[in-house]
Write a protein that holds these residues in place. Sequence first.
Motif: not given
Length: 542
Positions: A58-67, A69-77, A198-203
């Motif tokens: 339970p003391e392990a780091p929180l894992l935040v998965v950034v997911g 759609s294609t080209g939504a900007g996940k990597s840039t974020l 964290v879900l990333v989408t675009t305008a």
Amino acid sequence: MAILEARTQLLDALITLRDRVAAARFPLPLPGAEHARRSRAELLAQLDDYLVPRLRSPEAPLLVVVGGSTGAGKSTLVNSLVGRRVSDAGVLRPTTRTPVLVCHPSDRHWFAGPRVLPRLRRVWTPRRDAPHSDDEPAGGHDDDHGADGEDVPPSLAVETAETVPAGLALLDSPDIDSLVVSNRELAAELICAADVWVLVTTASRYADAVPWHLLRTAREYDVTLATVLDRVPHQIAAEVSRQYAALLERAGLGDVPYFTIPELPESARGGSGLLPATAVAELRQWLLHHAQDPAARAVAAGRTLAGAVDSLRSRVPALAGAAAAQHATALRLMRYIDAAYDAATTRVRRRLADGELLAGEALARWRGFPRDSGGEELLDAFADGLSALLRGAVGDADEQTAEAWRREPGAPECGRADELVAERIENLVERWRRGVEELAEVESRAADGNCPLPAEQTAALLAAVLLGGRRARGAGEALAESLGGAVAVRLRERGEELLETCLEGALRGERDYRLAPLEDLDATPAQQVSLIAALSVLQRER
């Protein structure tokens, strides 16, 4: 100590349930079987990648998965949150098949081993702005094949950065709508491993169906969740934000925090891959709060953990129901085979009793016996007739079974007789014939020259008694007259035993041959029982 003991007991119950889920199989192509297989895979991924590891540590780091759609900007974020490039941006980036995890150097040990995502091999990457050290070998992000082209397990690229707060790890996931099936499956697996998603989408794509389906699923499992509305043009930012908030409210997600990032040159494809710190400041602060504030961290991890465990109450019974359907269908399919071969056995016995084999070639030889036809010729005719009768019975049983199986939704194609069935039956009939000849030879030797018939004719008469039915009464009388009544009775009884062995070997043997694939499916009631029992223990411990 009581808390530790309770957690240990809950962990043991969870591991037992995990093993029962792993053992579940859905081999028959029934309606819903493919869904059950996917659910099993997703459940296993969540148990292996999140529930068991989180309960163990339970003391392990929180894992935040950034997911997203294609080209939504996940990597840039992710790059912008870290403050330097750790993941290559772009639709065709080489990391498409390799997720990237970045954590604080002091947290490296949490992700070096298979604590989470045990299926993914680790690739430790060097810093993009510094030469790699000897203890951190460089690793390519796009290689899912070995040196000789063989497939290897998918990998997880791991980087460390001082700018990532201790107690928090960011994971850049593959596209949830990737054209590559394995990418989509991997993205779903990573989401199952998240403490925070964290879900990333675009305008331009915030109303697409795929992300909303995932958002609803996340809410169903009560995952700690945030969304990012990326690349929002300044002139319509207020309107897009208002519409997006309304959509969240209508979906029952009004309490989910969302962050708006304006459209900037850095977010365009081919840009630097880094947004200004001010563009991601709110999201970064939200993540820092969950990583550094003990209460917020406990809520985030505890909510996701509790939601995942709660979801088992519906997901495991659904798997158990699918396993029960497999067992019930397998039983019905087996009963169809049993019924068809039981009916075939009854018809064969009736036809033998009626003397139907004493026809055609056998009848012609019988009428000419022993003056115009020898014992060998009559035995040949009877053996051929018995083989044909058994082959026809097997064919009829297979056709009856196939017809019954066709009425079963999702049943596989019925296993028909293979090219060896005729050979198997011929061998059994030949064994029966040799047995009849051996019985006749034994009785002839026992008569010590007092038997008026040679062994060949005695064997032919015995075959007529066994296969000729009511039409061959004269054969029994001839045996009794030549050998004596007691010997004739004994000879007939032993001959009937040989015939019974032949019939059993052919009809029951072919039936068992067709039952074997269904029995090998292991679609037993034990799967359903063990799943429900393991879930019951887990619920009690919880």
